[in-house]
Design an enzyme around this catalytic site. Structure first.
Site, PDB file in Angstrom:
ATOM      1  CG  HIS A 367     -49.487   6.993 128.137  1.00  0.00           C
ATOM      2  ND1 HIS A 367     -50.529   6.859 128.544  1.00  0.00           N
ATOM      3  CD2 HIS A 367     -49.263   8.239 127.992  1.00  0.00           C
ATOM      4  CE1 HIS A 367     -51.105   8.026 129.216  1.00  0.00           C
ATOM      5  NE2 HIS A 367     -50.021   8.827 128.376  1.00  0.00           N
ATOM      6  CB  CYS A 680     -34.920  18.382 126.712  1.00  0.00           C
ATOM      7  SG  CYS A 680     -36.190  19.184 127.525  1.00  0.00           S
TER       8      CYS A 680
HETATM    9  C1  PEP Z   1     -41.601  19.568 125.950  1.00  0.00           C
HETATM   10  O1  PEP Z   1     -42.379  20.030 126.405  1.00  0.00           O
HETATM   11  O2  PEP Z   1     -40.716  19.813 125.084  1.00  0.00           O
HETATM   12  C2  PEP Z   1     -40.893  18.447 126.646  1.00  0.00           C
HETATM   13  C3  PEP Z   1     -39.638  17.874 126.304  1.00  0.00           C
HETATM   14  O3  PEP Z   1     -41.894  17.722 127.561  1.00  0.00           O
HETATM   15  P1  PEP Z   1     -42.996  16.666 127.114  1.00  0.00           P
HETATM   16  O4  PEP Z   1     -42.786  16.668 125.608  1.00  0.00           O
HETATM   17  O5  PEP Z   1     -42.737  15.406 127.996  1.00  0.00           O
HETATM   18  O6  PEP Z   1     -44.188  17.432 127.471  1.00  0.00           O
END
Ligand code: PEP
Ligand code: MG
Length: 754
Positions: A367, A680
């Site tokens: 975090h 993303c």
């Molecule tokens: C992912 O898994 O690519 C994502 C964008 O979510 P996080 O990194 O928050 O798990």
């Protein structure tokens, strides 16, 4: 050993201080020291062994053994009884030493006539620097008070040696012990950027200046006073209406108070003060013991307890120094160094004076890393041993990309870093120049560039980067940085600030993605064998629908007359998506029935992170308004590779035939259903990877704001037709990685990869 009179530990400590302060040579002072300890403890032998290069323990001074053995007798770590003390970091107390299996006879020392042996480690900051021993001819067991007394002397000795008070520490020829020498560390670069500044120890190992108390009765009073103050402060925390602790967070602080009230701990502290130490030195001494004991314990639960106890000891030190528990002011250009740090602690320091962060325990998904990255602060993690080596005020240079750290660097290294920093600044200027240019390829294809965000402090990046919107707003961040669960009205206020900060640009709010490696500080979580595959994200939401319902209510409440975009994480099948969508629809209906202001439109999307969902895309897109590929999780599941495990995390390359084929298939299948697909995950923000994604047909990329500039430059130098043809062919190959081929292609076609 008697506790009063000439032989008392207090007198011993006072004499020790006198010896340290006299102007004679180091060897003379060490010789006087061993003579003093021997006479005080009525021992025939007293010896000091210190660690030298290669981990050998060298006899530095002795009273009673053959003086010619000094600087000649050397024991490898683990060798002999002295080696055993160093290795176990615990006292060894024997009435019949020569018959111990680890006894190693060294003829040059003449130690064969001595039956009893007591050796204690010379410890500082959890590290063993040497061994202090006493020996007697007669077979006898040293009693507990004698062991305690020798440990106290050893601690004082450790402080004096390490501070260079006896001789130039460089003479020890042990790099770790030379605190004035430059040192280089290779950590993991977690947040980009180059930083130069002065070290501030986040959890400063308190430099205990005065070790020996002049007036133990007054010292005991001081210790008791600080203990009372500390308990009062913890009680105040519990009853504070401002903090309003309840449920789990209350339990945490109550458990903490139990530690503070622990009679055994307090007794140990008082005993150490009665033995002649200052209150501060007593806290350090008890803590050193605890650290060594707990460091060998594997159980993570117990190790967490150690963190609590460390925290408590630090608090007590602050009460002793009269500082209370105020947050510290930072100097200009501060570089924080710590074993670990929570996200809220980092936020407490603010952005203004902070140049960089160096942590022993942190990974890409910690975090604190996520927060540092939002704050634009370079951070390196996994830097073993830095806390013991760094001192407040040291100069530190760090490169948050390569993970390189230089402590106390020489001038040449500083100039090298200065030029790296200048180069970076130049790059930033270049990217600023493309800020207002459109993200359009040479053949006229427009790409939507969005930023990933999670805190209010990320929002100015939208304007700075010139991005088209927020493609992924990780709402769990707000839940993770606080002490308690945010209430409905806090959530509404927070989301309102976010949409207002975005102006007329879209924001995609991802609902709580908890579990896996994202754990709430106040939640009670059961440990799972495979957290990445466990009870997380939408699985929690469906089992505890109130959490999702309230969040959706808050999002609706914050978006009157706007388009609200909600993204659901870790969806595994269409039924899960539909269940969530029904819940969202009920909340919209509730707003309508209560005649509350409503969003102009609510769009609901699914994250494509679980491979199973890929085979259901056409069906999914009948009810989902959009799909966003979360490549971080999708890649970990496709390659069966734990994204948080550094041993495997980079083993497979997403720029490889299976990964690219997979994305190609997702894009085709979404196109057939006329669905909207974006990306993303971290892949979207790397120029070479983004080039391949565009080649495969992805048109919306969401990334860390710092990557917008480089990605836009790449896009503006790209021809999608050419690159698509090339990548299409690559999908048919069998290479482990296509990185080299793609890089060569980019170089040949003049595609900008910065
Ligand atoms: C992912 O898994 O690519 C994502 C964008 O979510 P996080 O990194 O928050 O798990
Ligand atoms: Mg994910």
């Amino acid at each position: 050993m008697p506790t009063t009179g000439a032989g008392s530990p207090r007198v011993l400590l006072r004499r020790l201080r006198e010896i340290m302060a006299d102007g004679s040579s180091a060897q003379t002072r060490l010789d006087k020291l061993v003579a003093l300890i021997a006479s005080n403890m009525v021992a025939e032998v007293c010896s000091i062994y210190l660690r030298r290069a290669g981990n050998a323990l060298e006899l530095f001074a002795t009273q009673g053994l053959n003086p010619d053995a000094v600087h000649n007798t050397r024991l490898r770590s683990g060798q002999g009884l002295v080696g055993l003390v160093a290795e176990s970091a615990e006292p060894v107390n024997l009435s019949d030493a020569p018959n111990h299996p680890r006894f190693a006879y060294r003829p040059e020392t003449g130690e064969d006539p001595y039956k009893s042996f007591l050796g204690v480690p010379i410890v500082r900051g959890g590290q063993v620097y040497g061994v202090l021993t006493v020996q007697n001819r007669a077979a006898r067991q040293y009693d507990e008070e004698e062991v305690e007394a020798l440990q106290t002397v050893a601690m004082v000795l450790a402080e004096v040696v390490a501070s260079g008070g006896l001789f130039d520490i460089a003479e020890l020829d042990e790099p770790e012990l030379r605190s004035d020498k430059p040192r280089m560390f290779a950590g993991d670069g977690l947040c980009e950027g180059v930083a130069i500044g002065v070290v501030v120890l986040h959890e400063p190992r308190v430099r205990v200046e005065a070790l020996i108390a002049d007036d133990p009765a007054a010292e005991l009073k001081r210790l008791n006073g600080a203990l009372d103050e500390m308990r009062g402060a913890v009680d105040a925390m519990l009853s504070s209406s401002e903090l309003d602790l309840s449920g789990e967070s209350r339990e945490v602080i109550e458990a903490y108070r139990l530690f503070a009230d622990d009679a055994g701990w307090q007794q140990k502290l008082r005993d150490a003060v009665r033995g002649g130490l200052t209150a501060e030195a007593a806290v350090e001494r008890v803590q050193d013991e605890l650290r060594l004991r707990l460091a060998r314990i594997e159980d993570p639960y117990m190790r967490e307890k150690l963190h609590d106890l460390e925290d408590l000891a630090r608090r007590l030190q602050r009460h002793l120094s009269g500082d209370g528990v105020k947050t510290r002011e930072l100097p200009e250009n501060a570089i924080l160094v710590a074993r670990s740090m929570g996200p809220s602690e980092l936020l407490d320091y603010g952005r203004d004076r902070l140049q960089g962060v160096i942590l022993e325990d942190a990974t890409m998904t910690s975090h604190v890393t996520i927060v540092a990255s939002s704050m634009g602060i370079p951070l390196i993690g996994n830097v073993q041993g830095v806390v013991d080596s760094a001192r407040s005020g040291d100069i530190a240079l760090l490169d948050g990309t390569s993970g390189e750290l230089h402590l106390r660097p020489v001038r040449d290294t500083i100039s090298l870093f200065e030029s790296r920093r200048a180069m970076r600044a130049q790059r930033v200027a270049e990217f600023a120049a493309v800020r207002d240019l459109p993200a359009v390829t040479k053949d006229g294809v427009r790409i939507n560039l969005m930023i990933n965000a999670g805190l209010l402090l990320d929002m100015p990046n939208l304007e700075i980067s010139g991005a088209d919107g927020v493609g992924l707003f990780r709402t769990e961040m707000q839940f993770m940085v606080g002490e308690t669960m945010p209430r409905l009205k806090d959530q509404i206020a927070f989301y309102k600030q976010i949409v207002e900060a975005a102006g007329d640009k879209p924001v995609v709010f991802r609902t709580l993605d908890l579990g896996g490696d994202k754990i709430l500080p106040y939640g009670r979580w059961e440990r799972e064998e495979n957290p990445a595959l466990g009870w997380r994200a939408i699985r929690i939401a469906l089992d505890r629908p109130a959490l999702l319902r309230y969040q959706v209510r808050a999002l609706i409440g914050a978006s009157p007359h706007r388009v609200l975009r909600i993204l659901l994480p870790m969806i595994s099948d269409v039924a899960e998506f539909n269940e969530c969508r029904a819940l969202i629809d009920r909340e919209i209906e509730r707003t309508r029935l209560l005649s509350l202001p409503q969003p102009r439109q609510v769009l609901v999307g699914a994250m494509l992170e679980v491979p199973a969902l890929m085979f259901m895309l056409p069906q999914l897109l009948r009810s989902a308004d959009f799909v966003s590929i979360g490549s971080n999780d999708l890649m970990q599941f496709i390659f069966a590779m734990d994204r948080t495990n550094p041993r495997v995390a980079k083993r497979y390359d997403p720029l490889s035939p299976p990964a690219l084929t997979l994305i190609r298939q997702i894009v085709h299948s979404a196109a057939e259903a006329q669905g909207d697909v974006s990306m993303c995950g971290e892949l979207a923000g790397r120029p070479l990877e983004a080039m391949a994604l565009i080649a495969l047909g992805i048109r919306t990329l969401s990334m860390q704001p710092v990557n917008i500039g480089p990605i836009k430059m790449m896009i503006r130098s790209l021809d999608t037709r050419e690159v698509s043809q090339f990548v299409e062919k690559l999908c048919g190959r069998t290479d482990h990685s296509l990185r080299t081929r793609l890089t060569a292609f980019a170089a040949e076609r003049g595609i900008t990869l910065k």
